[in-house]
Design a protein around this motif. Structure first.
Motif, PDB file in Angstrom:
ATOM      1  N   ALA A   1       0.812  -1.228   0.000  1.00  0.00           N
ATOM      2  CA  ALA A   1       0.000   0.000   0.000  1.00  0.00           C
ATOM      3  C   ALA A   1       0.840   1.271   0.000  1.00  0.00           C
ATOM      4  O   ALA A   1       0.426   2.289  -0.560  1.00  0.00           O
ATOM      5  CB  ALA A   1      -0.929   0.005   1.210  1.00  0.00           C
ATOM      6  N   PHE A   2       1.995   1.226   0.624  1.00  0.00           N
ATOM      7  CA  PHE A   2       2.784   2.456   0.760  1.00  0.00           C
ATOM      8  C   PHE A   2       4.242   2.086   0.909  1.00  0.00           C
ATOM      9  O   PHE A   2       4.593   1.151   1.631  1.00  0.00           O
ATOM     10  CB  PHE A   2       2.309   3.257   1.978  1.00  0.00           C
ATOM     11  N   LEU A   3       5.099   2.843   0.220  1.00  0.00           N
ATOM     12  CA  LEU A   3       6.535   2.606   0.316  1.00  0.00           C
ATOM     13  C   LEU A   3       7.279   3.917   0.197  1.00  0.00           C
ATOM     14  O   LEU A   3       7.048   4.688  -0.724  1.00  0.00           O
ATOM     15  CB  LEU A   3       6.987   1.648  -0.797  1.00  0.00           C
ATOM     16  N   ASP A   4       8.146   4.186   1.161  1.00  0.00           N
ATOM     17  CA  ASP A   4       9.100   5.293   1.027  1.00  0.00           C
ATOM     18  C   ASP A   4      10.429   4.814   1.591  1.00  0.00           C
ATOM     19  O   ASP A   4      10.615   3.612   1.833  1.00  0.00           O
ATOM     20  CB  ASP A   4       8.577   6.574   1.689  1.00  0.00           C
ATOM     21  N   LYS A   5      11.366   5.700   1.811  1.00  0.00           N
ATOM     22  CA  LYS A   5      12.699   5.272   2.241  1.00  0.00           C
ATOM     23  C   LYS A   5      12.701   4.711   3.655  1.00  0.00           C
ATOM     24  O   LYS A   5      13.643   4.013   4.049  1.00  0.00           O
ATOM     25  CB  LYS A   5      13.677   6.441   2.150  1.00  0.00           C
ATOM     26  N   ASN A   6      11.638   4.977   4.440  1.00  0.00           N
ATOM     27  CA  ASN A   6      11.613   4.543   5.834  1.00  0.00           C
ATOM     28  C   ASN A   6      10.694   3.361   6.110  1.00  0.00           C
ATOM     29  O   ASN A   6      11.009   2.521   6.951  1.00  0.00           O
ATOM     30  CB  ASN A   6      11.180   5.709   6.745  1.00  0.00           C
ATOM     31  N   ILE A   7       9.585   3.310   5.404  1.00  0.00           N
ATOM     32  CA  ILE A   7       8.555   2.366   5.820  1.00  0.00           C
ATOM     33  C   ILE A   7       7.856   1.715   4.626  1.00  0.00           C
ATOM     34  O   ILE A   7       7.708   2.325   3.565  1.00  0.00           O
ATOM     35  CB  ILE A   7       7.524   3.081   6.729  1.00  0.00           C
ATOM     36  N   PHE A   8       7.470   0.435   4.820  1.00  0.00           N
ATOM     37  CA  PHE A   8       6.708  -0.319   3.825  1.00  0.00           C
ATOM     38  C   PHE A   8       5.420  -0.768   4.514  1.00  0.00           C
ATOM     39  O   PHE A   8       5.453  -1.543   5.466  1.00  0.00           O
ATOM     40  CB  PHE A   8       7.534  -1.514   3.346  1.00  0.00           C
ATOM     41  N   ALA A   9       4.280  -0.236   4.031  1.00  0.00           N
ATOM     42  CA  ALA A   9       2.988  -0.552   4.635  1.00  0.00           C
ATOM     43  C   ALA A   9       2.261  -1.577   3.778  1.00  0.00           C
ATOM     44  O   ALA A   9       2.201  -1.443   2.557  1.00  0.00           O
ATOM     45  CB  ALA A   9       2.148   0.707   4.788  1.00  0.00           C
ATOM     46  N   LEU A  10       1.704  -2.606   4.435  1.00  0.00           N
ATOM     47  CA  LEU A  10       0.958  -3.660   3.762  1.00  0.00           C
ATOM     48  C   LEU A  10      -0.462  -3.675   4.308  1.00  0.00           C
ATOM     49  O   LEU A  10      -0.670  -3.734   5.529  1.00  0.00           O
ATOM     50  CB  LEU A  10       1.621  -5.015   3.989  1.00  0.00           C
ATOM     51  N   GLN A  11      -1.454  -3.648   3.413  1.00  0.00           N
ATOM     52  CA  GLN A  11      -2.859  -3.639   3.828  1.00  0.00           C
ATOM     53  C   GLN A  11      -3.408  -5.070   3.848  1.00  0.00           C
ATOM     54  O   GLN A  11      -3.272  -5.815   2.886  1.00  0.00           O
ATOM     55  CB  GLN A  11      -3.687  -2.785   2.879  1.00  0.00           C
ATOM     56  N   GLN A  12      -4.018  -5.415   4.978  1.00  0.00           N
ATOM     57  CA  GLN A  12      -4.625  -6.728   5.083  1.00  0.00           C
ATOM     58  C   GLN A  12      -5.839  -6.802   4.175  1.00  0.00           C
ATOM     59  O   GLN A  12      -6.692  -5.907   4.178  1.00  0.00           O
ATOM     60  CB  GLN A  12      -5.025  -7.018   6.537  1.00  0.00           C
ATOM     61  N   ASP A  13      -5.898  -7.846   3.362  1.00  0.00           N
ATOM     62  CA  ASP A  13      -6.953  -7.977   2.358  1.00  0.00           C
ATOM     63  C   ASP A  13      -8.341  -7.878   2.984  1.00  0.00           C
ATOM     64  O   ASP A  13      -8.638  -8.502   4.016  1.00  0.00           O
ATOM     65  CB  ASP A  13      -6.810  -9.323   1.635  1.00  0.00           C
ATOM     66  N   GLY A  14      -9.190  -7.038   2.350  1.00  0.00           N
ATOM     67  CA  GLY A  14     -10.570  -6.904   2.786  1.00  0.00           C
ATOM     68  C   GLY A  14     -10.777  -6.055   4.014  1.00  0.00           C
ATOM     69  O   GLY A  14     -11.901  -5.983   4.530  1.00  0.00           O
ATOM     70  N   THR A  15      -9.747  -5.401   4.494  1.00  0.00           N
ATOM     71  CA  THR A  15      -9.860  -4.581   5.701  1.00  0.00           C
ATOM     72  C   THR A  15      -9.161  -3.240   5.488  1.00  0.00           C
ATOM     73  O   THR A  15      -8.498  -3.017   4.474  1.00  0.00           O
ATOM     74  CB  THR A  15      -9.213  -5.273   6.917  1.00  0.00           C
ATOM     75  N   ASN A  16      -9.297  -2.349   6.470  1.00  0.00           N
ATOM     76  CA  ASN A  16      -8.558  -1.090   6.509  1.00  0.00           C
ATOM     77  C   ASN A  16      -7.429  -1.161   7.530  1.00  0.00           C
ATOM     78  O   ASN A  16      -7.002  -0.145   8.062  1.00  0.00           O
ATOM     79  CB  ASN A  16      -9.491   0.076   6.845  1.00  0.00           C
ATOM     80  N   ARG A  17      -6.954  -2.373   7.756  1.00  0.00           N
ATOM     81  CA  ARG A  17      -5.887  -2.588   8.721  1.00  0.00           C
ATOM     82  C   ARG A  17      -4.561  -2.794   7.981  1.00  0.00           C
ATOM     83  O   ARG A  17      -4.521  -3.358   6.881  1.00  0.00           O
ATOM     84  CB  ARG A  17      -6.197  -3.786   9.615  1.00  0.00           C
ATOM     85  N   TYR A  18      -3.497  -2.318   8.636  1.00  0.00           N
ATOM     86  CA  TYR A  18      -2.192  -2.323   7.985  1.00  0.00           C
ATOM     87  C   TYR A  18      -1.131  -2.910   8.901  1.00  0.00           C
ATOM     88  O   TYR A  18      -1.197  -2.792  10.131  1.00  0.00           O
ATOM     89  CB  TYR A  18      -1.781  -0.891   7.607  1.00  0.00           C
ATOM     90  N   SER A  19      -0.147  -3.523   8.256  1.00  0.00           N
ATOM     91  CA  SER A  19       1.069  -3.943   8.938  1.00  0.00           C
ATOM     92  C   SER A  19       2.198  -3.070   8.409  1.00  0.00           C
ATOM     93  O   SER A  19       2.228  -2.726   7.217  1.00  0.00           O
ATOM     94  CB  SER A  19       1.355  -5.421   8.645  1.00  0.00           C
ATOM     95  N   PHE A  20       3.132  -2.720   9.281  1.00  0.00           N
ATOM     96  CA  PHE A  20       4.191  -1.777   8.905  1.00  0.00           C
ATOM     97  C   PHE A  20       5.559  -2.404   9.111  1.00  0.00           C
ATOM     98  O   PHE A  20       5.862  -2.926  10.192  1.00  0.00           O
ATOM     99  CB  PHE A  20       4.072  -0.500   9.741  1.00  0.00           C
TER     100      PHE A  20
END
Length: 280
Positions: free
Chosen positions: A86-105
């Motif tokens: 879902a999101f990537l920059d030089k510091n962090i990679f965010a992954l969205q759990q399928d079917g939800t608005n929840r994320y792992s970082f």
């Protein structure tokens, strides 16, 4: 695997589908964000294995990328997760759990020395700062765009103005050529300068005639010879010598030329100003 609800991430689409997931994930040690204080690390292997460590306790798991729905499947013995980048920059990679608005970082462990949020509030502040910078950049870009549009419009107006002025100047020059004699003759100061010039011409050409006559007299022996020679050579000498004296000692001619030039400029400027203000 812990996931968190963070609404602010819904505003982003900061992951390019052209990026190679394997290149991003593999050969790195990823610090997994949590608010428990545990040190959780993931190491993704090229062969699809995943080393997961929590406070030094290792669990062997697997992972794979599914191109069909652009998802990463992480499988532990007791549970599997489907996550979408879902999101990537030089510091962090965010992954969205399928079917939800929840994320792992996940944070590259090399960056975790300078960036290691310990609470969801800190993580939220990080994204709020990104959002603020994004808005500022958009506003700055908008202002630059508006400024460039205004500059472009002004450039067009200036070019149009210059073309109009040049056109009016040419009209003024043509009008001056047609009417300058009448305009100058009606000018009192110009007539005074012309009178002074005429007087100076009389004096200078008179001097030229006298000098020529003296030269002719010295070259002849009798009066009839003097008169015979004076008629052709006297006129010629008077013109030459008088012309030389006029060029050297004739301030009114220079003054007349300067005055004509000044009047022409005044006429052109007035012509352009009056017609330009009328048309615009």
């Amino acid at each position: 695997m812990r996931t968190y609800l963070l609404d602010i991430l819904n505003r982003y689409n900061r992951f390019s589908e052209n990026l190679d997931i394997k290149t991003i994930l593999c050969n790195k040690s990823w610090f997994i964000f949590n608010d428990t204080g545990d040190k959780e690390l993931y190491i993704f292997q090229d062969n699809g294995s995943l080393i997961a460590s929590v406070n030094g306790k290792v669990t062997n798991a697997t992972w794979q990328y599914v191109p069909a729905n652009k998802s990463i499947i992480i499988s532990f013995k007791e549970q599997s997760y489907m996550l979408h980048p879902a999101f990537l920059d030089k510091n962090i990679f965010a992954l969205q759990q399928d079917g939800t608005n929840r994320y792992s970082f996940m944070i590259d462990e090399k960056q975790s020395q300078s960036f290691q949020p310990k609470s969801l509030t800190e993580l939220k502040s990080y994204f709020e700062n990104i959002e603020r910078k994004r808005i500022e950049e958009q506003e700055y870009t908008k202002q630059i765009s508006i400024k460039r549009q205004e500059e472009y419009k002004q450039t067009l107006l200036d070019e149009k103005k210059e073309l109009k002025i040049q056109s009016l100047k040419q009209e003024a020059i043509n009008a001056w050529e047609r009417n300058h004699i009448k305009i100058l003759n009606n000018d009192i100061k110009y007539r005074q300068i012309c009178k002074s010039e005429a007087k100076e011409h009389i004096v200078t050409y008179g001097i030229g005639f006298i000098i020529t006559s003296i030269c002719v007299w010295n070259g002849t022996e009798e009066l009839w010879m003097f008169l015979a020679v004076l008629i052709p050579f006297g006129i010629f000498g008077t013109l030459i010598i008088g012309g030389i004296f006029s060029a050297i000692f004739h301030p009114s001619s220079s003054k007349k030329w300067s005055y004509e030039k000044m009047k022409k400029k005044e006429y052109i400027d007035s012509y352009v100003k009056n017609r330009y203000n009328t048309n615009y």
